[in-house]
Design a protein around this motif. Structure first.
Motif, short mmCIF file in Angstrom:
data_model
loop_
_atom_site.label_atom_id
_atom_site.label_comp_id
_atom_site.label_asym_id
_atom_site.label_seq_id
_atom_site.Cartn_x
_atom_site.Cartn_y
_atom_site.Cartn_z
N LYS A 181 0.93 -1.04 0.08
CA LYS A 181 -0.01 -0.10 -0.21
C LYS A 181 0.74 1.15 -0.07
CE LYS A 181 -2.28 -1.76 3.51
NZ LYS A 181 -3.74 -2.07 4.55
N PRO A 182 0.45 2.34 -0.72
CA PRO A 182 -0.84 2.69 -1.08
C PRO A 182 -1.30 2.07 -2.50
CG PRO A 182 0.42 4.60 -1.77
CD PRO A 182 1.47 3.42 -0.90
N VAL A 183 -0.40 1.56 -3.13
CA VAL A 183 -0.89 0.71 -4.49
C VAL A 183 -1.92 -0.50 -3.79
CG1 VAL A 183 0.06 -0.65 -6.45
CG2 VAL A 183 1.36 1.32 -5.42
N THR A 184 -2.80 -0.71 -4.94
CA THR A 184 -3.68 -1.83 -4.92
C THR A 184 -3.08 -3.22 -5.73
OG1 THR A 184 -5.88 -0.45 -4.91
CG2 THR A 184 -6.04 -2.52 -5.48
N TYR A 185 -2.67 -4.06 -4.92
CA TYR A 185 -1.90 -5.04 -5.78
C TYR A 185 -2.82 -6.43 -5.22
CZ TYR A 185 0.03 -5.72 -1.18
OH TYR A 185 0.08 -5.69 0.48
N VAL A 186 -2.34 -7.71 -6.30
CA VAL A 186 -2.69 -8.92 -5.81
C VAL A 186 -1.85 -9.50 -4.59
CG1 VAL A 186 -3.23 -11.31 -6.78
CG2 VAL A 186 -3.20 -9.17 -8.29
N GLY A 187 -2.46 -9.99 -3.71
CA GLY A 187 -1.88 -10.71 -2.60
C GLY A 187 -2.01 -12.29 -2.91
N GLU A 188 -2.77 -13.01 -2.85
CA GLU A 188 -2.76 -14.27 -2.62
C GLU A 188 -3.82 -14.76 -3.96
OE1 GLU A 188 -5.49 -16.77 0.32
OE2 GLU A 188 -4.00 -15.38 0.98
N VAL A 189 -3.57 -16.04 -4.36
CA VAL A 189 -4.64 -16.84 -5.39
C VAL A 189 -4.91 -18.13 -4.55
CG1 VAL A 189 -4.32 -17.95 -7.57
CG2 VAL A 189 -3.18 -15.94 -7.21
N GLY A 190 -6.31 -18.39 -4.46
CA GLY A 190 -6.81 -19.66 -4.04
C GLY A 190 -7.23 -20.45 -5.27
N LEU A 191 -6.83 -21.88 -5.14
CA LEU A 191 -6.83 -22.96 -6.19
C LEU A 191 -7.72 -23.98 -5.71
CD1 LEU A 191 -3.59 -23.20 -7.72
CD2 LEU A 191 -5.22 -21.98 -8.55
N LYS A 192 -8.90 -24.30 -6.24
CA LYS A 192 -9.79 -25.56 -5.98
C LYS A 192 -8.69 -26.79 -6.56
CE LYS A 192 -13.09 -23.95 -8.30
NZ LYS A 192 -14.61 -23.74 -8.93
N VAL A 193 -8.31 -27.74 -5.93
CA VAL A 193 -7.52 -28.82 -6.36
C VAL A 193 -8.11 -30.09 -5.95
CG1 VAL A 193 -5.36 -27.47 -5.93
CG2 VAL A 193 -6.17 -29.06 -4.02
N MET A 194 -7.70 -31.22 -6.82
CA MET A 194 -8.10 -32.52 -6.62
C MET A 194 -7.25 -33.34 -5.71
SD MET A 194 -9.15 -33.09 -10.91
CE MET A 194 -7.52 -32.32 -11.26
N ASP A 195 -5.91 -33.04 -5.80
CA ASP A 195 -4.85 -33.99 -5.29
C ASP A 195 -4.16 -33.25 -4.31
OD1 ASP A 195 -2.88 -35.78 -4.01
OD2 ASP A 195 -2.74 -36.89 -6.11
N LEU A 196 -4.54 -33.02 -3.05
CA LEU A 196 -4.10 -32.02 -2.27
C LEU A 196 -2.55 -32.41 -1.77
CD1 LEU A 196 -4.44 -29.38 -0.64
CD2 LEU A 196 -5.23 -30.47 1.36
N LYS A 197 -2.40 -33.46 -1.48
CA LYS A 197 -1.00 -34.00 -1.36
C LYS A 197 0.13 -33.87 -2.39
CE LYS A 197 1.49 -38.07 0.54
NZ LYS A 197 1.67 -39.56 0.42
N LYS A 198 -0.17 -34.15 -3.56
CA LYS A 198 0.43 -34.21 -4.63
C LYS A 198 0.81 -32.67 -4.94
CE LYS A 198 0.89 -35.53 -9.62
NZ LYS A 198 0.11 -36.27 -10.58
N MET A 199 -0.09 -31.79 -4.68
CA MET A 199 0.07 -30.30 -5.09
C MET A 199 0.88 -29.66 -4.25
SD MET A 199 -1.54 -29.25 -7.98
CE MET A 199 -2.62 -27.77 -7.90
N LYS A 200 0.60 -29.73 -3.02
CA LYS A 200 1.55 -29.46 -1.90
C LYS A 200 2.88 -29.67 -1.99
CE LYS A 200 2.44 -30.08 2.79
NZ LYS A 200 2.25 -30.91 4.15
N GLN A 201 3.42 -30.87 -2.30
CA GLN A 201 4.75 -31.30 -2.93
C GLN A 201 5.25 -30.44 -3.84
OE1 GLN A 201 4.94 -35.66 -3.86
NE2 GLN A 201 6.98 -35.77 -3.33
N PHE A 202 4.55 -30.42 -4.84
CA PHE A 202 4.95 -29.68 -6.12
C PHE A 202 5.26 -28.15 -5.65
CE2 PHE A 202 3.87 -26.43 -9.47
CZ PHE A 202 4.65 -26.96 -10.42
N TYR A 203 4.30 -27.37 -5.03
CA TYR A 203 4.57 -26.14 -4.59
C TYR A 203 5.74 -26.14 -3.62
CZ TYR A 203 1.10 -24.35 -7.55
OH TYR A 203 0.34 -23.93 -8.50
N GLN A 204 5.98 -26.87 -2.81
CA GLN A 204 7.14 -27.14 -1.90
C GLN A 204 8.48 -27.37 -2.39
OE1 GLN A 204 5.18 -29.63 1.38
NE2 GLN A 204 7.12 -28.10 2.57
#
Length: 282
Positions: A6-29
């Motif tokens: 701030k004071p700029v308006t900006y994107v903070g986070e992105v929420g994704l609906k996922v099928m395989d939480l374990k596999k996706m968590k591993q990828f992002y880590q």
């Protein structure tokens, strides 16, 4: 100026609906290099420096994305230095990840997808003094990247790649929309962004306070495409962080336009004309 506070308006986070939480968590880590900020049985929040940048949510009965819908084209992770981009380029290559890349004049960018097909850009900005502006539009292009230069920048560091740097932020989001004119009107008139670049009738880039873009949007999935169905994997929401006064002002504009605002404890949720959910935070 820091275009991601701030004071700029900006994107903070992105929420994704996922099928395989374990596999996706591993990828992002392991592949992207995020830290786990918090997790429960049905979601994981990941990011760096204590900031949540991506939230993975396991939605019961969610299916793979089948058709052409509005939603995520890619989200873009902004690294602090060219050296950092070089390091992650080497790391991704060593992991056998299929990559695209581009020099956009304002930035250098790598492109990949997560295991469920969500587009990811990882980039570094050139200094704003190096961006070229003409008639309030910033020059951006799709040139070949200097991969050798990036690798050399990485090699100049004594430290190998370990994870995302603490000062990593969500740089921007790029959306599939169903109608470019309607989307532009909403983001400019209701949310206060300005158009900083356009690509014929195909894509628009919008920003606050002269960044090269906080929001990209395109009709490459087709004009008149429907919103992403609730039970299909992909974009759930993204957040815009802004000052409290600005949110109040936008709230009045949104109500005047007849846009529904769902007020939660720590955010207001609205949907753009294509059905993409936006959470407004202060």
């Amino acid at each position: 100026m820091n275009f991601h506070q701030k004071p700029v308006t900006y994107v903070g986070e992105v929420g994704l609906k996922v099928m395989d939480l374990k596999k996706m968590k591993q990828f992002y880590q392991e592949i992207i290099g995020f830290d786990v900020i918090s997790e429960e049985q049905n979601y994981v929040e990941l990011g760096s420096g204590g900031k949540v940048l991506v939230k993975l949510e396991a939605v019961e009965g969610v299916t793979p994305k089948q058709g052409r819908y509005a939603g995520l084209y890619h989200f873009a992770i902004l690294l602090p230095t060219r050296e950092d981009l070089g390091k992650i380029l080497v790391h991704l290559h060593q992991q056998g990840i299929q990559l695209g890349s581009s020099d956009h004049l304002v930035s250098e960018a790598l492109y990949l997808s997560d295991p469920e097909g969500n587009g990811i850009e990882i980039y570094r900005d050139r200094e704003p003094e190096q961006w070229n502006w003409s008639n309030d539009e910033v020059s951006m292009t799709v040139d070949p990247i200097n991969a050798q230069g990036l690798v050399e920048a990485a090699q100049s560091s004594s430290e190998p790649w370990k994870r995302m740097p603490e000062t990593t932020v969500m740089g921007h989001i790029h959306l599939h929309v169903s109608n470019l004119v309607e989307a532009r009107d909403f983001y400019v008139e209701a949310l206060g962004f300005e158009v900083v670049s356009s690509l014929g009738g195909q894509a628009l880039f919008l920003a606050d306070q002269k960044y090269h873009h906080h929001i990209g949007m395109n009709v490459w999935n087709g004009t008149g495409i429907p919103a992403l169905p609730e039970k299909e994997a992909g974009l759930h929401y993204y957040t815009l962080i802004m000052e409290e006064e600005k949110r109040k002002e936008l709230g009045k504009k949104l109500q005047a336009m007849g846009t529904e605002i769902v007020e939660q404890d720590n955010y207001w949720e609205v949907k753009d004309p294509s059905g993409n959910a936006i959470r407004l935070l202060v």
